[in-house]
Design a protein around this motif. Structure first.
Motif, short mmCIF file in Angstrom:
data_model
loop_
_atom_site.label_atom_id
_atom_site.label_comp_id
_atom_site.label_asym_id
_atom_site.label_seq_id
_atom_site.Cartn_x
_atom_site.Cartn_y
_atom_site.Cartn_z
N THR A 146 -70.88 -11.32 -87.09
CA THR A 146 -70.11 -12.55 -87.30
C THR A 146 -70.89 -13.76 -86.82
O THR A 146 -70.34 -14.68 -86.23
CB THR A 146 -68.76 -12.48 -86.57
OG1 THR A 146 -68.97 -12.15 -85.18
CG2 THR A 146 -67.85 -11.43 -87.18
N GLY A 147 -72.19 -13.77 -87.08
CA GLY A 147 -72.98 -14.95 -86.80
C GLY A 147 -73.65 -15.02 -85.45
O GLY A 147 -74.32 -16.01 -85.15
N HIS A 148 -73.50 -14.01 -84.61
CA HIS A 148 -74.15 -14.01 -83.29
C HIS A 148 -75.52 -13.35 -83.41
O HIS A 148 -75.68 -12.15 -83.17
CB HIS A 148 -73.29 -13.29 -82.25
CG HIS A 148 -72.02 -14.02 -81.93
ND1 HIS A 148 -70.89 -13.90 -82.70
CD2 HIS A 148 -71.72 -14.88 -80.92
CE1 HIS A 148 -69.93 -14.66 -82.18
NE2 HIS A 148 -70.41 -15.26 -81.12
N GLU A 149 -76.51 -14.13 -83.80
CA GLU A 149 -77.86 -13.60 -84.00
C GLU A 149 -78.56 -13.41 -82.67
O GLU A 149 -78.23 -14.04 -81.67
CB GLU A 149 -78.68 -14.57 -84.87
CG GLU A 149 -78.11 -14.77 -86.27
CD GLU A 149 -78.93 -15.78 -87.05
OE1 GLU A 149 -79.59 -16.63 -86.41
OE2 GLU A 149 -78.92 -15.71 -88.29
N GLY A 150 -79.56 -12.54 -82.69
CA GLY A 150 -80.39 -12.37 -81.50
C GLY A 150 -79.76 -11.58 -80.39
O GLY A 150 -80.28 -11.55 -79.27
N GLY A 151 -78.64 -10.91 -80.66
CA GLY A 151 -78.00 -10.09 -79.64
C GLY A 151 -78.83 -8.86 -79.33
O GLY A 151 -79.64 -8.41 -80.16
N CYS A 152 -78.63 -8.29 -78.16
CA CYS A 152 -79.41 -7.12 -77.78
C CYS A 152 -78.71 -6.35 -76.68
O CYS A 152 -77.68 -6.77 -76.15
CB CYS A 152 -80.82 -7.54 -77.32
SG CYS A 152 -80.85 -8.82 -76.05
N GLY A 153 -79.29 -5.22 -76.33
CA GLY A 153 -78.72 -4.37 -75.29
C GLY A 153 -79.60 -3.15 -75.11
O GLY A 153 -80.67 -3.04 -75.72
N THR A 154 -79.16 -2.24 -74.27
CA THR A 154 -79.89 -0.99 -74.05
C THR A 154 -78.97 0.18 -74.37
O THR A 154 -77.75 0.07 -74.34
CB THR A 154 -80.39 -0.86 -72.60
OG1 THR A 154 -79.28 -0.62 -71.72
CG2 THR A 154 -81.12 -2.12 -72.14
N VAL A 155 -79.59 1.30 -74.69
CA VAL A 155 -78.84 2.51 -75.00
C VAL A 155 -79.68 3.72 -74.61
O VAL A 155 -80.91 3.70 -74.75
CB VAL A 155 -78.45 2.57 -76.50
CG1 VAL A 155 -79.68 2.63 -77.38
CG2 VAL A 155 -77.51 3.72 -76.80
N HIS A 156 -79.04 4.75 -74.10
CA HIS A 156 -79.76 5.98 -73.77
C HIS A 156 -80.00 6.78 -75.04
O HIS A 156 -79.07 7.01 -75.83
CB HIS A 156 -78.96 6.83 -72.77
CG HIS A 156 -79.10 6.39 -71.35
ND1 HIS A 156 -78.28 5.43 -70.79
CD2 HIS A 156 -79.96 6.76 -70.38
CE1 HIS A 156 -78.64 5.23 -69.53
NE2 HIS A 156 -79.65 6.03 -69.26
N ALA A 157 -81.23 7.20 -75.25
CA ALA A 157 -81.57 8.02 -76.40
C ALA A 157 -82.89 8.72 -76.12
O ALA A 157 -83.74 8.20 -75.38
CB ALA A 157 -81.67 7.18 -77.67
N ASN A 158 -83.07 9.91 -76.70
CA ASN A 158 -84.31 10.66 -76.50
C ASN A 158 -85.47 10.09 -77.29
O ASN A 158 -86.63 10.25 -76.90
CB ASN A 158 -84.10 12.13 -76.90
CG ASN A 158 -83.12 12.84 -75.98
OD1 ASN A 158 -83.06 12.56 -74.80
ND2 ASN A 158 -82.35 13.75 -76.55
N ALA A 159 -85.16 9.45 -78.41
CA ALA A 159 -86.19 8.86 -79.26
C ALA A 159 -85.55 7.77 -80.09
O ALA A 159 -84.32 7.71 -80.23
CB ALA A 159 -86.81 9.93 -80.18
#
Length: 268
Positions: A146-159
């Motif tokens: 909905t227009g919020h560009e450049g968002g980010c975060g972290t997530v646990h994953a093996n690859a």
């Protein structure tokens, strides 16, 4: 027979947060980012692409994300939503939100889902979720659509290739069906930066993937760059990544200049 294990003693687990975020130059010097790789990361921010930093516990996700957020323009408002306040971006305009457990009477609970929902009312230029691990994934994906560009975060994953499946599991637990989740992911996210911690303890960006939607409607990741001792090594998704980075920034702007530098010296 295995020796007995002591279970009747107290154990303390302390996670000490570094008071100052590493700079991108320091991460290059430490070997987390390969030589020349900082140009690609700067271009990623300049293009305002939404991305996730993935990896296992202790792989350096928070460290890298803090360093990247410090490169965001000083006129942008960064809103952080975290379970525990660990991100320390060197930036003049940061709003930090932290979850809160319920008291003994069961009142006062503030979840990460609550924070993401409230953060949208704070006019964020960059919405950041410290770690996507539950129902908040639905609100985050909705916000990025909905227009919020450049968002980010972290997530646990093996690859990096496992990130869509990880998001699918979180979204399904939150009541979002598979087709809707993949549609949201395809429209909301562009890049995955995957970190690993090797046997020597060194943390590094092992791979950079772009997201691609298949004819079935499901999202998969495509390797664009992988770790190299001299520079990032290009993979089959590199042209798509380069196109995203260039189209996101203005012609001749900082993102385009960063990409030109990366192409000229062969890094990225």
């Amino acid at each position: 027979m295995l020796p007995p294990v002591a279970v009747g003693c107290a154990c303390l687990s302390l996670r000490v947060v570094r008071p100052r975020a590493f700079t991108l130059g320091e991460l290059v010097a430490a070997g987390t980012v390969p030589p020349g790789g900082e140009r690609v990361l700067r271009a990623l921010l300049d293009a305002r692409l939404s991305f996730l930093v993935s990896g296992g516990t202790g792989s350096g996700k928070t460290t890298l994300l803090s360093a990247l957020l410090g490169l965001v323009g000083p006129d942008e408002r960064i809103v952080l939503a975290e379970d525990s306040a660990e991100l320390r971006p060197d930036h003049p305009h940061v709003v930090r939100l932290e979850t809160r457990p319920a008291n003994q009477e069961g009142a006062g609970l503030v979840t990460l889902e609550d924070l993401v929902r409230q953060a949208l009312r704070m006019r964020p230029d960059r919405l950041v979720v410290g770690e996507v691990r539950g129902p908040e994934v639905v609100h985050l994906l909705a916000a990025l659509n909905t227009g919020h560009e450049g968002g980010c975060g972290t997530v646990h994953a093996n690859a990096a290739a496992d990130v869509p499946a990880r998001l699918e599991a979180l979204g399904t637990a939150a009541g979002l069906d598979r087709a809707a989740l993949h549609s949201q992911v395809a429209a909301a996210l562009s890049v995955v930066l995957h970190l690993v911690r090797d046997r020597t303890g060194r943390r590094r960006i092992a791979e950079v993937h772009v997201l691609e939607r298949e004819s079935s409607g499901l999202v998969r990741t495509v390797p664009a760059l992988r770790w190299g001792t001299e520079a990032f090594v290009r993979e089959r998704g590199w042209e798509r990544l380069r196109g995203l980075l260039r189209s996101g920034g203005s012609e001749g702007g900082p993102g385009a200049a960063a990409m030109k530098g990366a192409s000229d010296d062969g890094s990225g």
